[in-house]
Design a protein around this motif. Structure first.
Motif, PDB file in Angstrom:
ATOM      1  N   LEU A 188      58.383 -17.874  25.754  1.00 35.94           N
ATOM      2  CA  LEU A 188      58.684 -16.527  26.219  1.00 35.94           C
ATOM      3  C   LEU A 188      60.160 -16.321  26.533  1.00 35.94           C
ATOM      4  O   LEU A 188      60.688 -15.219  26.345  1.00 35.94           O
ATOM      5  N   ALA A 189      60.833 -17.345  27.029  1.00 36.83           N
ATOM      6  CA  ALA A 189      62.240 -17.199  27.435  1.00 36.83           C
ATOM      7  C   ALA A 189      62.789 -18.567  27.775  1.00 36.83           C
ATOM      8  O   ALA A 189      62.071 -19.571  27.788  1.00 36.83           O
ATOM      9  N   GLY A 190      64.087 -18.609  28.067  1.00 35.79           N
ATOM     10  CA  GLY A 190      64.699 -19.845  28.530  1.00 35.79           C
ATOM     11  C   GLY A 190      65.157 -20.745  27.401  1.00 35.79           C
ATOM     12  O   GLY A 190      65.475 -20.301  26.297  1.00 35.79           O
ATOM     13  N   ASP A 191      65.173 -22.054  27.677  1.00 35.25           N
ATOM     14  CA  ASP A 191      65.706 -23.026  26.724  1.00 35.25           C
ATOM     15  C   ASP A 191      64.935 -23.023  25.406  1.00 35.25           C
ATOM     16  O   ASP A 191      65.531 -23.155  24.329  1.00 35.25           O
ATOM     17  N   CYS A 192      63.617 -22.891  25.481  1.00 40.40           N
ATOM     18  CA  CYS A 192      62.833 -22.935  24.242  1.00 40.40           C
ATOM     19  C   CYS A 192      63.201 -21.775  23.331  1.00 40.40           C
ATOM     20  O   CYS A 192      63.262 -21.925  22.103  1.00 40.40           O
ATOM     21  N   ALA A 193      63.499 -20.604  23.912  1.00 40.66           N
ATOM     22  CA  ALA A 193      63.909 -19.450  23.112  1.00 40.66           C
ATOM     23  C   ALA A 193      65.303 -19.667  22.531  1.00 40.66           C
ATOM     24  O   ALA A 193      65.572 -19.317  21.374  1.00 40.66           O
ATOM     25  N   ALA A 194      66.205 -20.247  23.336  1.00 43.03           N
ATOM     26  CA  ALA A 194      67.562 -20.516  22.848  1.00 43.03           C
ATOM     27  C   ALA A 194      67.532 -21.510  21.696  1.00 43.03           C
ATOM     28  O   ALA A 194      68.263 -21.361  20.709  1.00 43.03           O
ATOM     29  N   MET A 195      66.679 -22.519  21.793  1.00 38.83           N
ATOM     30  CA  MET A 195      66.616 -23.548  20.754  1.00 38.83           C
ATOM     31  C   MET A 195      65.987 -23.028  19.466  1.00 38.83           C
ATOM     32  O   MET A 195      66.284 -23.498  18.378  1.00 38.83           O
ATOM     33  N   ALA A 196      65.103 -22.029  19.587  1.00 42.04           N
ATOM     34  CA  ALA A 196      64.425 -21.492  18.405  1.00 42.04           C
ATOM     35  C   ALA A 196      65.230 -20.399  17.715  1.00 42.04           C
ATOM     36  O   ALA A 196      64.892 -19.997  16.600  1.00 42.04           O
ATOM     37  N   GLY A 197      66.267 -19.892  18.394  1.00 37.78           N
ATOM     38  CA  GLY A 197      67.111 -18.876  17.772  1.00 37.78           C
ATOM     39  C   GLY A 197      66.343 -17.617  17.433  1.00 37.78           C
ATOM     40  O   GLY A 197      65.712 -17.008  18.285  1.00 37.78           O
ATOM     41  N   SER A 231      70.882 -29.847  15.159  1.00 33.31           N
ATOM     42  CA  SER A 231      71.991 -30.231  16.034  1.00 33.31           C
ATOM     43  C   SER A 231      72.180 -31.738  16.082  1.00 33.31           C
ATOM     44  O   SER A 231      71.282 -32.521  15.726  1.00 33.31           O
ATOM     45  N   ALA A 232      73.362 -32.139  16.566  1.00 26.13           N
ATOM     46  CA  ALA A 232      73.643 -33.551  16.777  1.00 26.13           C
ATOM     47  C   ALA A 232      72.842 -34.061  17.968  1.00 26.13           C
ATOM     48  O   ALA A 232      72.324 -33.277  18.785  1.00 26.13           O
ATOM     49  N   ALA A 233      72.765 -35.375  18.084  1.00 28.98           N
ATOM     50  CA  ALA A 233      71.929 -35.989  19.114  1.00 28.98           C
ATOM     51  C   ALA A 233      72.372 -35.618  20.525  1.00 28.98           C
ATOM     52  O   ALA A 233      71.554 -35.578  21.452  1.00 28.98           O
ATOM     53  N   SER A 238      68.679 -27.189  17.965  1.00 30.61           N
ATOM     54  CA  SER A 238      68.692 -25.884  17.308  1.00 30.61           C
ATOM     55  C   SER A 238      67.728 -25.982  16.129  1.00 30.61           C
ATOM     56  O   SER A 238      68.002 -26.674  15.154  1.00 30.61           O
ATOM     57  N   TYR A 239      66.588 -25.304  16.284  1.00 25.20           N
ATOM     58  CA  TYR A 239      65.503 -25.498  15.334  1.00 25.20           C
ATOM     59  C   TYR A 239      65.525 -24.475  14.199  1.00 25.20           C
ATOM     60  O   TYR A 239      65.810 -23.293  14.413  1.00 25.20           O
TER      61      TYR A 239
END
Length: 251
Positions: A188-197, A231-233, A238-239
Motif C-alpha cells: 500500500l505504501a512505504g518501502d515496498c512501494a518505493a522498491m516496486a516503482g 540494484s546493487a547489493a 529496485s524491482y
C-alpha cells in the motif's frame, strides 16, 4: 380520562430533558465517531485495476478512527500511523492536532467524513465502516475491505504451477490454493512501494519464509511475476517484472 399535574420546576426539567434528547438525536447523525475508510481508493482500484495509481490519486490516508468523547483521532496511510488530539472548531468541523504545528481538519458531509486538503494532496473522502472503534490493528478494516473488493471471489490458475486449481484470497490475508503460499499482503505504501516503482507488488509467505512479487490485474485476470532486483547489493532494491509465474482468471 385521568390527567396529570406536574409542579412547575419538574415540568420545566422534563421539557429541558426532552429538548436535550432531541438535540442529541440530531447530533448523533452528524457524529464523527467511528472507523472511516477510504472507499474512493478502493473503488478506483477495482475500476481501473492499478492499485498504485488509485492510492496515489485518492490517498495518502486510508483509515481514520475517531473517538470524540476521548478527544482522540488516529489515522493509517498503509505505512505510517498518527495519533492526535481532536477538538471541535467554532465554525463547525473538527481539528486534529499532532503537535509541532501539524494538524488536519475533518468534517461531516452527508454520509462521508471529509479530510481537508494538505500541502501535497487533495481533500479526501471517507466512508464510515463502523460507528464505534474496536481494538483491531489500525488500518486493518481498510485492508480487509480492499482485499475483499479487489481480489475477492475464486480464481482459476490458467498458467503456472497448480494449473486448473482454484485460488481464494481471503480478506484477512490468508490465501488458499496458490502453491507455496499461505499468506499474502498487497503493498500500500512505504518501502515496498518505493522498491516496486511504477508496478504493483504483493508479499507471499509460507511459514516463516516469504518474498516480494510483482503483479498486474487486468479486469478479471491476475498476472503474477518474479520481482527482479536491478540494484546493487548495497542499495535499496529496485524491482522490475521478470518471468510470469502465474496467470489467474476470476470465475
Amino acid at each position: 380520562m385521568a390527567s396529570w399535574f406536574f409542579p412547575e420546576p419538574l415540568r420545566l426539567a422534563l421539557a429541558g430533558l426532552a429538548l436535550s434528547s432531541l438535540l442529541l438525536a440530531g447530533c448523533s447523525g452528524r457524529s464523527v465517531d467511528g472507523i472511516w475508510i477510504n472507499q474512493a481508493a478502493i473503488d478506483a482500484a477495482v475500476a481501473d485495476d492499478s492499485l498504485r495509481e488509485a492510492l496515489l490519486a485518492y490517498g495518502p490516508n486510508l483509515e481514520w478512527r475517531v473517538q470524540a468523547a476521548r478527544g482522540l483521532a488516529r489515522f493509517s496511510n498503509g505505512f505510517e500511523q498518527g495519533e492526535g488530539c481532536l477538538q471541535a472548531l467554532a465554525e463547525g468541523g473538527w481539528q486534529v492536532d499532532f503537535g509541532l504545528d501539524e494538524h488536519e481538519q475533518l468534517r461531516r458531509s452527508g454520509a462521508e467524513l471529509l479530510q481537508g486538503e494538505g500541502p501535497s494532496w487533495p481533500a479526501q473522502r471517507f466512508r464510515r465502516y463502523a460507528a464505534s472503534v474496536d481494538e483491531s490493528p489500525l488500518g486493518s478494516h481498510f485492508e480487509a475491505a480492499l482485499y475483499r473488493a479487489y481480489l475477492g471471489g475464486s480464481w482459476l490458475i490458467t498458467q503456472g504451477l497448480g494449473e486448473r486449481g482454484l485460488v481464494l484470497f481471503h480478506a484477512d490475508g490468508r490465501v488458499e490454493g496458490l502453491p507455496g503460499a499461505e499468506r499474502y499482503a498487497l503493498c500500500l505504501a512505504g518501502d515496498c512501494a518505493a522498491m516496486a516503482g511504477e508496478h504493483d507488488s504483493l508479499w507471499l509467505q509460507q511459514g516463516a519464509q516469504g518474498q516480494t512479487w510483482l503483479f498486474r490485474r487486468e479486469g478479471e485476470q491476475l498476472r503474477i511475476f518474479q520481482a527482479i532486483n536491478q540494484s546493487a547489493a548495497d542499495e535499496m532494491p529496485s524491482y522490475q517484472p521478470g518471468a510470469e509465474v502465474w496467470r489467474l482468471q476470476r470465475d
